[in-house]
Design a protein around this motif. Structure first.
Motif, PDB file in Angstrom:
ATOM      1  N   SER A   1     -68.164 -75.413  41.850  1.00  0.00           N
ATOM      2  CA  SER A   1     -68.568 -76.786  42.148  1.00  0.00           C
ATOM      3  C   SER A   1     -68.088 -77.162  43.539  1.00  0.00           C
ATOM      4  CB  SER A   1     -67.967 -77.738  41.103  1.00  0.00           C
ATOM      5  OG  SER A   1     -68.167 -79.083  41.467  1.00  0.00           O
ATOM      6  N   SER A   2     -68.992 -77.395  44.462  1.00  0.00           N
ATOM      7  CA  SER A   2     -68.656 -77.855  45.818  1.00  0.00           C
ATOM      8  C   SER A   2     -67.627 -76.968  46.508  1.00  0.00           C
ATOM      9  CB  SER A   2     -68.151 -79.301  45.781  1.00  0.00           C
ATOM     10  OG  SER A   2     -69.093 -80.150  45.192  1.00  0.00           O
ATOM     11  N   GLY A   3     -67.811 -75.649  46.438  1.00  0.00           N
ATOM     12  CA  GLY A   3     -66.903 -74.721  47.106  1.00  0.00           C
ATOM     13  C   GLY A   3     -65.586 -74.510  46.391  1.00  0.00           C
ATOM     14  N   LYS A   4     -65.511 -74.902  45.118  1.00  0.00           N
ATOM     15  CA  LYS A   4     -64.297 -74.730  44.309  1.00  0.00           C
ATOM     16  C   LYS A   4     -64.680 -74.039  43.015  1.00  0.00           C
ATOM     17  CE  LYS A   4     -63.918 -79.082  44.027  1.00  0.00           C
ATOM     18  NZ  LYS A   4     -63.991 -80.449  44.358  1.00  0.00           N
ATOM     19  N   TYR A   5     -63.698 -73.428  42.383  1.00  0.00           N
ATOM     20  CA  TYR A   5     -63.853 -72.970  41.012  1.00  0.00           C
ATOM     21  C   TYR A   5     -63.138 -73.982  40.133  1.00  0.00           C
ATOM     22  CZ  TYR A   5     -65.293 -68.267  42.544  1.00  0.00           C
ATOM     23  OH  TYR A   5     -65.952 -67.197  43.098  1.00  0.00           O
ATOM     24  N   VAL A   6     -63.808 -74.433  39.091  1.00  0.00           N
ATOM     25  CA  VAL A   6     -63.222 -75.375  38.138  1.00  0.00           C
ATOM     26  C   VAL A   6     -63.198 -74.675  36.785  1.00  0.00           C
ATOM     27  CG1 VAL A   6     -63.375 -77.638  37.071  1.00  0.00           C
ATOM     28  CG2 VAL A   6     -64.085 -77.342  39.455  1.00  0.00           C
ATOM     29  N   ILE A   7     -61.993 -74.501  36.254  1.00  0.00           N
ATOM     30  CA  ILE A   7     -61.776 -73.748  35.036  1.00  0.00           C
ATOM     31  C   ILE A   7     -61.203 -74.679  33.971  1.00  0.00           C
ATOM     32  CG2 ILE A   7     -60.662 -71.696  34.058  1.00  0.00           C
ATOM     33  CD1 ILE A   7     -62.430 -71.160  36.600  1.00  0.00           C
ATOM     34  N   GLU A   8     -61.722 -74.594  32.753  1.00  0.00           N
ATOM     35  CA  GLU A   8     -61.190 -75.358  31.622  1.00  0.00           C
ATOM     36  C   GLU A   8     -60.757 -74.362  30.560  1.00  0.00           C
ATOM     37  OE1 GLU A   8     -62.536 -78.791  28.399  1.00  0.00           O
ATOM     38  OE2 GLU A   8     -63.965 -78.125  29.916  1.00  0.00           O
ATOM     39  N   TYR A   9     -59.537 -74.555  30.053  1.00  0.00           N
ATOM     40  CA  TYR A   9     -59.021 -73.652  29.031  1.00  0.00           C
ATOM     41  C   TYR A   9     -57.993 -74.366  28.165  1.00  0.00           C
ATOM     42  CZ  TYR A   9     -55.267 -73.045  32.505  1.00  0.00           C
ATOM     43  OH  TYR A   9     -54.254 -73.253  33.410  1.00  0.00           O
ATOM     44  N   GLU A  10     -57.585 -73.715  27.088  1.00  0.00           N
ATOM     45  CA  GLU A  10     -56.551 -74.247  26.204  1.00  0.00           C
ATOM     46  C   GLU A  10     -55.420 -73.242  26.118  1.00  0.00           C
ATOM     47  OE1 GLU A  10     -58.081 -75.244  22.344  1.00  0.00           O
ATOM     48  OE2 GLU A  10     -59.190 -76.964  23.120  1.00  0.00           O
ATOM     49  N   THR A  11     -54.203 -73.757  26.004  1.00  0.00           N
ATOM     50  CA  THR A  11     -53.041 -72.910  25.764  1.00  0.00           C
ATOM     51  C   THR A  11     -52.312 -73.433  24.538  1.00  0.00           C
ATOM     52  OG1 THR A  11     -51.547 -74.203  27.168  1.00  0.00           O
ATOM     53  CG2 THR A  11     -52.718 -72.387  28.211  1.00  0.00           C
ATOM     54  N   ALA A  12     -51.737 -72.512  23.789  1.00  0.00           N
ATOM     55  CA  ALA A  12     -50.994 -72.890  22.586  1.00  0.00           C
ATOM     56  C   ALA A  12     -49.726 -72.065  22.517  1.00  0.00           C
ATOM     57  CB  ALA A  12     -51.843 -72.662  21.340  1.00  0.00           C
ATOM     58  N   LYS A  13     -48.682 -72.713  22.061  1.00  0.00           N
ATOM     59  CA  LYS A  13     -47.400 -72.051  21.848  1.00  0.00           C
ATOM     60  C   LYS A  13     -46.852 -72.586  20.538  1.00  0.00           C
ATOM     61  CE  LYS A  13     -42.857 -71.463  23.945  1.00  0.00           C
ATOM     62  NZ  LYS A  13     -41.973 -71.891  25.040  1.00  0.00           N
ATOM     63  N   PRO A  14     -46.439 -71.711  19.641  1.00  0.00           N
ATOM     64  CA  PRO A  14     -45.908 -72.188  18.358  1.00  0.00           C
ATOM     65  C   PRO A  14     -44.807 -73.230  18.567  1.00  0.00           C
ATOM     66  CG  PRO A  14     -46.162 -69.823  18.302  1.00  0.00           C
ATOM     67  CD  PRO A  14     -46.416 -70.247  19.722  1.00  0.00           C
TER      68      PRO A  14
END
Length: 123
Positions: free
Chosen positions: A59-72
């Motif tokens: 997007s507009s010369g950027k990488y946009v990343i969406e993710y989830e992290t989990a830790k017990p």
């Protein structure tokens, strides 16, 4: 919820975002670098950090990343990260990372605001 910005000097071999591959490539590598589920050896009770890629786009010369992290023991977090190259006021190349995160429970309420903040960053 939180937002963080990091600025690094890129290596000479990183001339642009394409040096990391596509947005999907970058997102997968980012998530794999955090995910430790392979260490459980089938034991779901082993306390390790897991990560899951939700989306990756350019997007507009950027990488946009969406993710989830989990830790017990901790709430699962939804994370939005934008990465791009730019120059500082002295004209030196820099690699910028902007990350916004909140718990999954807050994602419906705060997610659009965090995504907008992360995506709007321009060095």
């Amino acid at each position: 919820a939180s937002i963080a910005i990091t600025v690094k000097t890129p290596g000479a071999d990183y001339t642009g975002l394409g040096s990391f591959g596509s947005a999907i490539d970058f997102g997968e590598k980012l998530v794999v670098s955090m995910d430790r589920s392979y260490m459980t050896k089938g034991d779901p009770n082993m306390p390790v950090v897991t990560a899951k890629l939700i989306s990756a786009k350019e997007s507009s010369g950027k990488y946009v990343i969406e993710y989830e992290t989990a830790k017990p023991g901790d709430a699962t977090r939804r994370v939005w990260t934008s990465v791009c190259f730019g120059e500082n006021p002295k004209g030196l190349r820099r690699f910028y990372t902007v990350t916004g995160s909140c718990t999954v429970e807050q994602a419906n309420q705060l997610g659009p605001m965090l995504l907008k903040a992360v995506d709007s960053f321009m060095p």
